[in-house]
Design a protein around this motif. Structure first.
Motif, PDB file in Angstrom:
ATOM      1  N   HIS A 296       0.793  -1.237   0.000  1.00  0.00           N
ATOM      2  CA  HIS A 296       0.000   0.000   0.000  1.00  0.00           C
ATOM      3  C   HIS A 296       0.822   1.282   0.000  1.00  0.00           C
ATOM      4  O   HIS A 296       0.276   2.357  -0.235  1.00  0.00           O
ATOM      5  CB  HIS A 296      -0.954   0.013   1.201  1.00  0.00           C
ATOM      6  N   GLY A 297       2.093   1.169   0.290  1.00  0.00           N
ATOM      7  CA  GLY A 297       2.956   2.344   0.283  1.00  0.00           C
ATOM      8  C   GLY A 297       3.251   2.852   1.682  1.00  0.00           C
ATOM      9  O   GLY A 297       2.536   2.569   2.642  1.00  0.00           O
ATOM     10  N   TRP A 298       4.328   3.616   1.774  1.00  0.00           N
ATOM     11  CA  TRP A 298       4.788   4.184   3.033  1.00  0.00           C
ATOM     12  C   TRP A 298       4.495   5.679   3.017  1.00  0.00           C
ATOM     13  O   TRP A 298       4.633   6.347   1.982  1.00  0.00           O
ATOM     14  CB  TRP A 298       6.280   3.922   3.180  1.00  0.00           C
ATOM     15  N   ALA A 299       4.087   6.217   4.147  1.00  0.00           N
ATOM     16  CA  ALA A 299       3.733   7.642   4.230  1.00  0.00           C
ATOM     17  C   ALA A 299       4.479   8.305   5.378  1.00  0.00           C
ATOM     18  O   ALA A 299       4.896   7.655   6.332  1.00  0.00           O
ATOM     19  CB  ALA A 299       2.226   7.795   4.445  1.00  0.00           C
TER      20      ALA A 299
ATOM     21  N   THR B  95      14.188   8.694   5.547  1.00  0.00           N
ATOM     22  CA  THR B  95      13.793   8.320   4.186  1.00  0.00           C
ATOM     23  C   THR B  95      13.147   6.935   4.205  1.00  0.00           C
ATOM     24  O   THR B  95      13.285   6.180   5.177  1.00  0.00           O
ATOM     25  CB  THR B  95      15.016   8.264   3.249  1.00  0.00           C
ATOM     26  N   GLY B  96      12.488   6.606   3.116  1.00  0.00           N
ATOM     27  CA  GLY B  96      11.870   5.292   2.991  1.00  0.00           C
ATOM     28  C   GLY B  96      12.886   4.169   3.117  1.00  0.00           C
ATOM     29  O   GLY B  96      12.611   3.146   3.752  1.00  0.00           O
ATOM     30  N   ALA B  97      14.073   4.343   2.536  1.00  0.00           N
ATOM     31  CA  ALA B  97      15.110   3.305   2.610  1.00  0.00           C
ATOM     32  C   ALA B  97      15.590   3.122   4.052  1.00  0.00           C
ATOM     33  O   ALA B  97      15.817   1.991   4.501  1.00  0.00           O
ATOM     34  CB  ALA B  97      16.279   3.658   1.699  1.00  0.00           C
TER      35      ALA B  97
ATOM     36  N   ARG C  52      12.802   1.310   5.973  1.00  0.00           N
ATOM     37  CA  ARG C  52      12.765  -0.117   5.585  1.00  0.00           C
ATOM     38  C   ARG C  52      13.906  -0.885   6.229  1.00  0.00           C
ATOM     39  O   ARG C  52      13.723  -2.020   6.686  1.00  0.00           O
ATOM     40  CB  ARG C  52      12.803  -0.257   4.072  1.00  0.00           C
ATOM     41  N   SER C  53      15.076  -0.294   6.287  1.00  0.00           N
ATOM     42  CA  SER C  53      16.226  -0.952   6.908  1.00  0.00           C
ATOM     43  C   SER C  53      15.935  -1.294   8.366  1.00  0.00           C
ATOM     44  O   SER C  53      16.275  -2.379   8.848  1.00  0.00           O
ATOM     45  CB  SER C  53      17.460  -0.053   6.806  1.00  0.00           C
ATOM     46  N   VAL C  54      15.286  -0.381   9.067  1.00  0.00           N
ATOM     47  CA  VAL C  54      14.939  -0.624  10.466  1.00  0.00           C
ATOM     48  C   VAL C  54      13.897  -1.740  10.563  1.00  0.00           C
ATOM     49  O   VAL C  54      13.997  -2.626  11.417  1.00  0.00           O
ATOM     50  CB  VAL C  54      14.453   0.680  11.137  1.00  0.00           C
ATOM     51  N   TRP C  55      12.895  -1.707   9.704  1.00  0.00           N
ATOM     52  CA  TRP C  55      11.874  -2.769   9.696  1.00  0.00           C
ATOM     53  C   TRP C  55      12.521  -4.135   9.497  1.00  0.00           C
ATOM     54  O   TRP C  55      12.225  -5.083  10.211  1.00  0.00           O
ATOM     55  CB  TRP C  55      10.851  -2.521   8.588  1.00  0.00           C
TER      56      TRP C  55
END
Length: 153
Positions: free
Chosen positions: A72-75, A133-135, A138-141
């Protein structure tokens, strides 16, 4: 050069070895040369099947939330974007279904990992989420999911 040819060895009875071997193996099988044959088949062992990984509730919540973000995307700056994207907390809520123990523990692990990667100053997931940032998010996730799996939680 002085080479000695006489030894001080005691002579042995040649039949002594035959008698000793007869005592060790009273019915020896004659050895006959055989034609080379195919090697004997190796008995097969049943395949070892490792049990399938069963993720714990925290790992499942984190994995489902990341899958939700992928789909669904990241906000930023919004729990739920009008187009359906979500911030990290919004994804956790969608994955957990309610604010249960798995939701709480997954959030704590995610925030702990955010602090490990980006410094101790982050007090909340939304504040950290909106500042990266999104990257980076995501790295943390991914690191949090890996830790949850390693801890079997």
């Amino acid at each position: 050069m002085n080479t000695r040819t006489k030894t001080d060895f005691t002579p042995l009875d040649p039949d002594l070895y035959a008698a000793a071997f007869q005592l060790l193996d009273p019915t020896p099988q004659p050895v006959t040369p055989e034609a080379p044959s195919a090697p004997a088949p190796v008995p097969s062992r049943p395949a070892i099947t490792l049990p399938a990984h069963q993720p714990g509730p925290v790992e499942k919540t984190l994995s489902d939330a990341l899958a939700f973000l992928d789909a669904h995307g990241w906000a930023r700056h919004s729990l739920i974007h009008p187009e359906g994207a979500r911030c990290s907390i919004g994804a956790l809520r969608a994955a957990a279904g309610s604010r249960n123990a798995a939701y709480r523990d997954a959030g704590n692990l995610l925030l702990d990992e955010a602090r490990r990667q980006h410094g101790k100053k982050w007090q909340t997931i939304p504040h950290w989420n909106d500042s990266h940032t999104g990257a980076q998010v995501r790295s943390v996730w991914e690191a949090a999911i890996h830790r949850a799996r390693h801890l079997s939680i």
